[in-house]
Design an enzyme around this catalytic site. Structure first.
Site, PDB file in Angstrom:
ATOM      1  N   VAL A   9     -27.160   5.664  75.702  1.00  0.00           N
ATOM      2  CA  VAL A   9     -28.221   6.270  74.647  1.00  0.00           C
ATOM      3  C   VAL A   9     -27.917   7.805  74.870  1.00  0.00           C
ATOM      4  O   VAL A   9     -27.602   8.103  75.835  1.00  0.00           O
ATOM      5  CB  VAL A   9     -29.552   5.629  74.717  1.00  0.00           C
ATOM      6  CG1 VAL A   9     -29.819   4.118  74.579  1.00  0.00           C
ATOM      7  CG2 VAL A   9     -30.181   5.727  76.235  1.00  0.00           C
ATOM      8  N   SER A  10     -28.574   8.568  73.820  1.00  0.00           N
ATOM      9  CA  SER A  10     -28.479   9.787  73.649  1.00  0.00           C
ATOM     10  C   SER A  10     -29.391  10.559  74.541  1.00  0.00           C
ATOM     11  O   SER A  10     -29.170  11.790  75.147  1.00  0.00           O
ATOM     12  CB  SER A  10     -28.393  10.400  72.321  1.00  0.00           C
ATOM     13  OG  SER A  10     -27.552   9.740  71.526  1.00  0.00           O
TER      14      SER A  10
END
Length: 188
Positions: A9-10
């Protein structure tokens, strides 16, 4: 053939849960799932580095979506080639794509280029929206919590910046910033 999984995930505020569940449901053992919380534009990620070390010839890496491995086309192609040189295939579950065979490699290259182009379009639209909002007077950033008029009132009563900061429990630099902003507004 061993199955490995990779999830990313970012930001640290996002959850890996959906990706992890998908990888487990696809048959990846929990001990063989590697994950990162950080931008895909950087290939120096701890989970990715550990995955690179663990995989061997004949292994398959499962990733939920193409953009979870990386966002930059060049980096994606580099990673895929690196795994290919080790004899490791990469399969993107949601996209139904595998790097096995020439056709799979070509599709991955095209899709990663499309994903990168879309990201650039999103950034352009976001920047255009910000510029329009600024022209309409919309301010960005967090809301001011300091009563600026109180700071200016105290300053006009010849109370020093240090004393204002102490009384209002704010930084002295904040007091100076408010005073400077007022001076700029008066000269404009």
């Amino acid at each position: 053939m061993r199955l490995f999984g990779y999830a990313r995930v970012s930001t640290s505020q996002q959850s890996l849960d959906i990706q992890l569940k998908t990888l487990k449901d696809a048959g990846v053992k929990v001990s063989r799932i590697f994950s990162d919380k950080g931008s895909g534009s950087n290939t120096n990620r701890k989970g990715l580095e550990l995955l690179r070390i663990k995989v061997e010839d004949g292994d398959v890496i499962l990733v939920k979506k193409l953009d979870r491995l990386g966002r930059d086309t060049a980096d994606m192609i580099h990673l895929i080639k690196e795994f290919e040189e080790q004899g490791v295939a990469v399969k993107f579950l949601d996209d139904g794509i595998s790097t096995e065979g020439e056709m799979g490699k070509m599709v991955v290259t095209i899709l990663s280029a499309v994903a990168q182009a879309e990201r650039h379009r999103i950034l352009e639209r976001t920047n255009e929206g910000r510029q329009e909002a600024k022209l309409k007077g919309i301010r960005f950033g967090r809301k001011r919590t300091i009563d600026r008029s109180l700071v200016l009132s105290m300053y006009s009563q010849d109370i020093g910046a240090t004393e204002i900061a102490n009384q209002l429990k704010i930084a002295r630099s904040t007091v100076y910033k408010i005073i400077d902003d007022m001076k700029k507004d008066n000269t404009a």
